[in-house]
Design a protein around this motif. Structure first.
Motif, mmCIF file in Angstrom:
data_model
loop_
_atom_site.group_PDB
_atom_site.id
_atom_site.type_symbol
_atom_site.label_atom_id
_atom_site.label_comp_id
_atom_site.label_asym_id
_atom_site.label_seq_id
_atom_site.Cartn_x
_atom_site.Cartn_y
_atom_site.Cartn_z
ATOM 1 N N MET A 44 0.812 -1.219 0.000
ATOM 2 C CA MET A 44 0.000 0.000 0.000
ATOM 3 C C MET A 44 0.848 1.272 0.000
ATOM 4 O O MET A 44 0.358 2.343 0.289
ATOM 5 N N GLU A 45 2.138 1.109 -0.304
ATOM 6 C CA GLU A 45 3.009 2.287 -0.256
ATOM 7 C C GLU A 45 2.566 3.388 -1.229
ATOM 8 O O GLU A 45 2.775 4.558 -0.975
ATOM 9 N N ARG A 46 1.983 3.025 -2.360
ATOM 10 C CA ARG A 46 1.603 4.003 -3.370
ATOM 11 C C ARG A 46 0.540 4.970 -2.880
ATOM 12 O O ARG A 46 0.387 6.061 -3.407
ATOM 13 N N ILE A 47 -0.240 4.576 -1.876
ATOM 14 C CA ILE A 47 -1.300 5.442 -1.360
ATOM 15 C C ILE A 47 -0.730 6.748 -0.826
ATOM 16 O O ILE A 47 -1.324 7.813 -0.967
ATOM 17 N N SER A 48 0.444 6.694 -0.205
ATOM 18 C CA SER A 48 1.044 7.913 0.349
ATOM 19 C C SER A 48 1.361 8.918 -0.756
ATOM 20 O O SER A 48 1.234 10.133 -0.573
ATOM 21 N N ASP A 49 1.767 8.412 -1.922
ATOM 22 C CA ASP A 49 2.024 9.300 -3.062
ATOM 23 C C ASP A 49 0.721 9.930 -3.545
ATOM 24 O O ASP A 49 0.687 11.105 -3.935
ATOM 25 N N ILE A 50 -0.362 9.139 -3.524
ATOM 26 C CA ILE A 50 -1.676 9.644 -3.940
ATOM 27 C C ILE A 50 -2.121 10.768 -3.010
ATOM 28 O O ILE A 50 -2.649 11.784 -3.455
ATOM 29 N N ILE A 51 -1.895 10.594 -1.708
ATOM 30 C CA ILE A 51 -2.284 11.598 -0.720
ATOM 31 C C ILE A 51 -1.596 12.928 -0.995
ATOM 32 O O ILE A 51 -2.236 13.982 -1.049
ATOM 33 N N GLU A 52 -0.286 12.893 -1.207
ATOM 34 C CA GLU A 52 0.467 14.123 -1.465
ATOM 35 C C GLU A 52 0.052 14.762 -2.792
ATOM 36 O O GLU A 52 -0.061 15.983 -2.897
ATOM 37 N N SER A 53 -0.205 13.923 -3.789
ATOM 38 C CA SER A 53 -0.607 14.435 -5.095
ATOM 39 C C SER A 53 -1.949 15.148 -5.022
ATOM 40 O O SER A 53 -2.115 16.241 -5.568
#
Length: 365
Positions: free
Chosen positions: A1-10
């Motif tokens: 689920m690491e990609r979710i953190s990138d989605i949050i910042e984006s």
């Protein structure tokens, strides 16, 4: 689920949202997705660690070894004995958490998560817009007309939304076309379940007059002059009561401006609306006398919320005004029902003559 953190910042950067608010909405989306995938009846939690990894957990409650619920539901409950074997520091009533994964659950889970994220982020955007414009109620905004519908509602684009200036909130005779720049006050902001955030504009509200005066008169903007109240019959006439917070400033003179330059600028924006500026008084009789200008009032008698205004017959037409506009505005401004009582000018003259004769005979007593 690491990609979710990138989605949050984006999302936070793209939409100008607070990153912590976005995190909370993403957590809700993940929990709702887990409920659909793993089951509605379970308790879930989402945590974001220091490395920005997003983890989903299922919660399970610790109960006594002989608790009957263990036989019926071992997904929600675990015995204290078994829990102690996992973590010796727990006790009855605590919760254990098990990490779950959404990575390998297939396309359905991904689609569900996407829809949940879209829904919660949209709600966050709407809440931010609602809070922003709610704080601007009563303030002037500028916008460009983008559409006028058959009901003569004028749609005005202001930053990230379209506000509406309805026919009833336009000054009589005003017509706007696409491309016009409109100045108005935000009258009301509300949330519609189907249409989202709605911002209602007005050019007929007394608050629009107040906002224009504040923009035009520095002493009002700086707080040296306070607008106590105002009343309007849009496009025709208005009365505004003001008070100075310092004896060094003449409130009426400062508001009107040299040769009327300030009040004329406001009047021009209101399609030539005549504006009477009066000084407010906490004494109702004085306030009502001033509010009845340009009529000259002889005296005022207050009976509860009714004011009996005595005046010479030749002043009556001025007190009433064209189509009753002056007395209506005076009543709106002061909050009193106003009743006019004519004084016979001959009677007053006779009384004055009698007073002179008595004074000649007896002098000043």
């Amino acid at each position: 689920m690491e990609r979710i953190s990138d989605i949050i910042e984006s999302i936070a950067n793209e939409k100008g949202l607070d990153i912590n608010e976005v995190k909370e909405r993403v957590k809700r989306a993940l929990i709702n997705t887990a409920k659909r995938v793993y089951g509605e009846n379970y308790e879930y939690d989402v945590q974001i660690d220091s490395s920005k990894n997003v983890k989903l957990f299922q919660k399970i409650s610790i109960v006594a070894n002989d608790d009957e619920r263990l036989q019926e539901d071992n997904e929600h409950f675990i015995s204290i004995k078994e829990a102690k074997s996992i973590d010796s520091g727990v006790d009855i009533g605590d919760e254990l958490t098990y990490e779950l994964s959404l990575d390998n659950l297939g396309r359905t889970a991904a689609q569900t998560l996407h829809k949940e994220l879209e829904f919660h982020i949209q709600r966050l955007v709407e809440e931010q817009i609602f809070n922003k414009y709610s704080q601007l109620e009563g303030q002037i905004v500028f916008g460009t007309v983008v559409r006028v519908d058959e009901a003569e509602n004028t749609f005005v684009e202001i930053d990230e939304l379209r506000a509406v200036l309805s026919r009833k909130n336009r000054i009589k005779g005003e017509i706007f076309k696409v491309g016009d720049v409109v100045k108005a006050v935000i009258r009301k902001v509300y949330a519609d379940k189907k249409l989202g955030i709605k911002v209602e504009l007005s050019r007929t509200s007394p608050r629009f007059l107040d906002a224009l005066l504040k923009a035009e008169v520095p002493e009002i903007k700086d707080g040296y002059i306070i607008i106590h109240d105002s009343a309007r019959i849009p496009g025709e006439r208005a009365k505004v009561a003001i008070i100075s917070t310092t004896p060094n400033i003449d409130p009426v003179g400062a508001t009107v401006g040299t040769k009327g330059v300030r009040i004329n600028a406001v009047s021009k924006e209101l399609n030539g609306e005549n504006i009477d500026v009066i000084e407010y008084s906490a004494e109702p009789m004085i306030f009502i006398t001033r509010a009845m200008s340009p009529a000259i009032i002889s005296s005022v008698k207050i009976e509860d919320k009714k004011a009996i205004v005595n005046l010479m017959s030749e002043q009556k037409s001025k007190a009433i005004g064209k189509s009753g506009i002056n007395i209506r505005l005076a009543s709106m401004l002061t909050g009193y029902e106003i009743e006019l009582n004519e004084i016979d000018s001959n009677k007053k003259s006779n009384n004055n003559d009698m007073a002179k004769d008595l004074k000649a005979l007896f002098g000043d007593l």
